[in-house]
Design an enzyme around this catalytic site. Structure first.
Site, mmCIF file in Angstrom:
data_model
loop_
_atom_site.group_PDB
_atom_site.id
_atom_site.type_symbol
_atom_site.label_atom_id
_atom_site.label_comp_id
_atom_site.label_asym_id
_atom_site.label_seq_id
_atom_site.Cartn_x
_atom_site.Cartn_y
_atom_site.Cartn_z
ATOM 1 N N SER A 116 30.388 73.490 71.962
ATOM 2 C CA SER A 116 29.157 72.684 72.104
ATOM 3 C C SER A 116 29.130 71.900 73.419
ATOM 4 O O SER A 116 29.244 70.684 73.411
ATOM 5 C CB SER A 116 28.979 71.754 70.885
ATOM 6 N N ASP A 140 47.235 25.145 34.627
ATOM 7 C CA ASP A 140 47.697 23.761 34.504
ATOM 8 C C ASP A 140 46.885 22.928 33.519
ATOM 9 O O ASP A 140 46.934 21.709 33.555
ATOM 10 C CB ASP A 140 47.676 23.049 35.884
ATOM 11 N N GLY A 186 47.604 23.108 30.517
ATOM 12 C CA GLY A 186 48.635 22.745 29.548
ATOM 13 C C GLY A 186 48.707 23.628 28.313
ATOM 14 O O GLY A 186 49.079 23.175 27.244
#
Lengths: 608, 297
Positions: free
Chosen positions: A520, A15, A17
């Site tokens: 395990s 903005d 421009g």
């Protein structure tokens, strides 16, 4: 058109421009066709600018841009005045589209950076100035826009002007022009503003028409990067490319890099014309007096010695959505060479607001950093300041093919004297990054027949399909080899698990994801494995009930145990100690392995 | 190097990059002035070698007769490997620009082009598009990436820095390459003049049979053109600024019979070149972008 072509961009924050400025310039300078002007007037009526002319519509050509009223990608416009031809690239201001702004900057001789008079210098203004400087822009116009909104106030302009000069002092440039304008009102665009009698400089278009952009810098010797080999028949072997800088003449002795062979120029063609000499920028085909092995990516030079190395230091602008981490692999394209490369180290990144060097090991989109990059083969390069051709590079993601970063080889060559192989430690983290994954060990524990192996295999298939590097460790590949000296007594069982954990750790350090499936049964041995593997140990309790395991009895072991043929069988004649805090628990009863695997993948979340 | 030399060098560099890096390139040849310039540039880029790729003409069967004879003559004289592709299905269904409107362009041009590219497995296709032609083209990269379904995603274009073109593709994907991106209409005419490039004579003014339809002067090129009530064929001194399918291409009244006169007329032109293309505005100011997203060139 005495002053030649000027390629410039308009940039700056959202903005500020930019599109309006360029649109108004084209409109006022009568550089539009009648139908374009008509379409603009029609479009403006439909637009948001209260029926007034919306000059930005001339440039914001994409549907999404018009819908959102923003610029997403660069728009190129071509126009000429009596004095000069112009190509202008109008670039997006949103941070999200910074990479598109950088595309524009890479092409420009001059940059018009807009600054909103109401807001002054913003972070995005700084970012754009930095990108322009990095991409090689040498001429800057800082246009302080929306002067109408501050009643053309001289003091305010002076204040902003000062902060602009402070900002620009960080960069190297040839010219800087600060000008107050109003893009919507057309003040100081094509004619001197009557609203700002205190400003005595030229209006923007006049300044652009007159500026001299011829470079003052000393050009290095001659360079022809080989684009392709031209072989219409066995009698002709020509090397085609565009002269990057310098001149070549028939009879010149040339060097071919990186190989170092020498030869003498036999013939030169400028496009399809046989000539005696060729100059910077011209498309040429060169033949030599002897047969040497030259292919695309080789550099033909005369009186010019660029650098040749496996290691370069470069300023990068990171453009990919995925962050950059140390150790990641790319294809690096520099001039006509495309080579495998690894970002070994992010030495520091630049804080946009302060310009300070901040240490980091990760770079996100739109950040700048100085990085050390290693290449798989020797690379011919130079600092960007000396040769744009041999100093500009892009990194291409090897998986997505996206252009992930652009960069310039560091100007200060003294700096990369510090870049040596010895300094680089290849850490587990680097290896992980190179493989594009986090390494961990999924430790699957549970009764015989609970489905550990099936789950490990299903998981590995899924991970493999995701491009992960994996390894399954189970009884079969461990007991047969690494642990073939061990029996099934309690000491040997503990040793077996210890060895498995150590192997998993080595694999993790190599960047590989490990999946283990061992019963395990004892907390103590699992705790031991956890200690070896540290935070990479992820315990998965495959909690399939004993009855189900016994019902499956794939290997007939339960039957044998019940008959007393196997002693110390876990779950029957030896206890299974349930995990206290597993990473996750899964029951495979009545489920497909792949279904279970997907559940584990979901749980793994950010590990993947 | 003057302005035209710079543009020429850029186009040649782009063509050589494609030939060196892309697996299976093709050059779209539309017989117009931009194609003629592109063809000449390609001959220069690879001299003394022949073009290392074929030319593809997507024929809608509604091109001006003179374009087709020019095409065949050019291909023969230059020894070109020219592929002609016609959407046979559309042809059999009798799809035509008079009855089918936008659908015609979609089936006989866009769909035909996609089918042709798929059929031969081309991974890169040169087009003569220029950024000064139209607003969505002004936004397009020189190397414009297309998905496996030939779609263009204008919101997510690959960054294109300096002249480091990223040509890497996945299987099925392709890239459209526009070596004339930075040329203007004026540059094209000046280059044609400088290089003495042959072009279809429809670009030069001559007395031709035309009818006025929807504000355009449409040339009656054959008897497939059905006159609407009230329309009458007149002979007018006209020429064409762009060439395409004759029922969709408006002529302009002109007396420019030489290149010099055309260049002069172009420099003084008050409307842009694409005003005479019915196809661009059919569907609002964003129609070109929509077509391009769907795979149109």
């Amino acid at each position: 058109m005495e002053n030649g072509l000027l390629k410039f961009i308009s940039c700056g924050s959202v903005d500020d421009g930019k599109s309006t400025l360029i649109g108004h310039m084209l409109y006022d300078a009568k550089l539009l066709f009648a139908d374009q002007e008509r379409a603009l007037e029609l479009d403006s009526k439909l637009g948001s600018n209260a029926g007034g002319m919306d000059y930005s519509l001339l440039l914001d050509g994409l549907m999404a841009e018009r819908e959102q009223g923003i610029t997403i990608d660069v728009a190129y416009r071509y126009f000429s005045t009596e004095k000069r031809s112009f190509i202008v690239a109008d670039t997006p201001g949103h941070e999200e589209y910074t990479r598109n702004m950088a595309v524009g900057a890479s092409f420009a001789d001059l940059s018009v950076i807009l600054v909103d008079a109401c807001h002054g210098v913003l972070p995005q203004t700084r970012r754009h100035a930095r990108i322009c400087a990095m991409m090689g822009v040498r001429h800057f116009v800082l246009a302080v826009n929306k002067m109408d909104l501050i009643q053309y106030d001289f003091r305010q302009f002076q204040k902003i002007s000062k902060s602009i000069r402070v900002l620009m002092s960080d960069f190297d440039y040839d010219t800087l022009y600060v000008i107050p304008v109003s893009a919507t009102e057309g003040e100081n665009i094509t004619s001197q503003s009557e609203k700002m009698p205190w400003f005595h400089g030229e209006p923007l278009l006049t300044y652009l028409e007159n500026i001299d952009i011829r470079t003052q810098a000393e050009t290095p010797g001659a360079l022809l990067p080989v684009q392709r080999v031209c072989r219409p028949d066995h009698t002709f072997r020509g090397y085609a490319g565009q002269v990057a800088h310098g001149n070549f003449h028939v009879g010149d002795e040339i060097n071919v890099l990186p190989g170092g062979s020498r030869a003498v120029i036999a013939e030169l063609y400028r496009a399809d014309q046989k000539v005696e000499e060729v100059h910077e920028g011209e498309p040429v085909t060169m033949t030599l007096d002897r047969e040497i092995d030259i292919s695309r990516s080789d550099m033909i030079v005369r009186d010019y010695m660029p650098r040749i190395s496996f290691l370069i230091g470069a300023n990068l602008l990171w453009m990919d959505d995925e962050p950059l981490v140390e150790g990641k692999n790319f294809l690096l394209k520099l001039s006509t060479a495309t080579v495998p490369a690894t970002v070994m180290r992010i030495r520091y990144k630049i804080d946009i607001q302060s310009g300070a060097e901040v240490s980091t090991d990760k770079l996100v989109k739109n950040e700048f950093a100085f990085c050390e990059i290693s290449t798989g083969v020797p690379l011919v390069f130079d600092s960007f300041g000396v040769s744009h051709e041999l100093g500009g590079l892009i990194l291409i993601d090897r998986v997505t093919n996206s252009t992930a970063a652009c960069g310039t080889v560091e100007q200060d060559l003294g700096r990369d004297k510090n870049l040596t192989w010895q300094q680089l430690d290849i850490t587990p983290k680097l290896r992980e990054n190179q493989m594009g994954q986090k390494a961990f060990t999924l430790w699957m524990t549970g009764l015989s027949g609970s489905g550990k192996s099936a789950l490990a295999n299903a998981l590995e298939k899924r991970l493999f399909a995701m491009g992960k590097h994996t390894m399954v460790l189970d009884g079969d590949n461990i007991r047969m080899g690494l642990c073939s000296d061990l029996g099934f007594g309690s000491t040997d069982r503990i040793e077996n698990i210890r060895r498995v954990a150590e192997v998993a750790k080595l694999l993790n350090d190599a960047g590989v994801i490990v999946l283990t499936s061992f019963i395990s049964p004892h907390r103590q041995e699992r705790r031991n494995a956890g200690r070896i593997l540290g935070n990479k140990y992820l315990e998965i309790y495959v909690n399939t009930p004993l009855e189900e395991c016994e019902r499956r009895d794939v290997k007939g072991l339960y039957k044998a145990a019940r008959e007393g043929k196997i002693r110390n069988f876990t779950g029957i004649s030896s206890p299974y100690e349930e995990p206290e805090h597993p990473f996750m628990t899964i029951d495979t009863t009545g489920r497909e392995s792949d279904d279970c695997a997907l559940e584990v993948l979901r749980r793994l979340g950010e590990w993947l | 190097m003057d302005h035209l030399d710079t543009l020429e060098a850029e186009a040649i560099y782009i063509m050589r990059e494609v030939a060196a890096e892309c697996e299976k390139p093709v050059m779209l040849y539309s017989i117009g002035k931009d194609s003629s310039v592109m063809l000449r540039l390609a001959q220069k880029a690879f001299y003394p070698e022949k073009l290392p790729f074929p030319l593809l003409h997507v024929n809608t069967t509604w091109k001006f007769k003179e374009m087709i004879s020019f095409r065949d003559r050019t291909a023969k004289e230059l020894g070109l490997d020219l592929i002609e592709y016609i959407n046979q299905d559309g042809l059999a269904r009798g799809i035509n620009p008079f009855d089918n409107g936008a659908e015609y362009t979609d089936i006989m041009k866009t769909q035909a082009l996609k089918d042709a590219l798929d059929k031969y497995g081309f991974t890169a296709a040169f087009g003569g598009g220029r950024r000064d032609e139209e607003k969505s083209r002004a936004k397009e990269r020189i190397f414009s990436f297309r998905s496996a379904s030939h779609a263009w995603d204008p919101k997510n274009q690959r960054p294109e820095m300096w002249k480091l073109y990223n040509t890497h593709l996945h299987k099925g994907e392709s890239v459209r390459v526009f070596p004339l991106s930075n040329w203007t209409e004026k540059d094209i005419w000046q280059y044609i003049k400088r290089e003495n490039i042959p072009i279809v004579s429809l670009y030069f003014a001559a007395p031709r049979p035309v009818v006025e339809r929807d504000g355009n002067l449409i040339m009656v090129d054959d008897d497939r053109m059905v006159l609407r009530p009230g329309e009458k064929v007149e002979t007018k001194m006209v020429r064409f600024r762009t060439l395409g399918c004759y029922p969709l291409t408006g002529a302009m009244e002109s007396t420019a019979t030489t290149l010099d006169e055309i260049v002069e007329e172009t420099l003084g032109a008050v409307t842009s070149e694409r005003t005479s293309r019915v196809i661009d505005t059919d569907g609002g100011s964003a129609s070109m972008e929509k077509r391009k997203r769907e795979g149109y060139f």
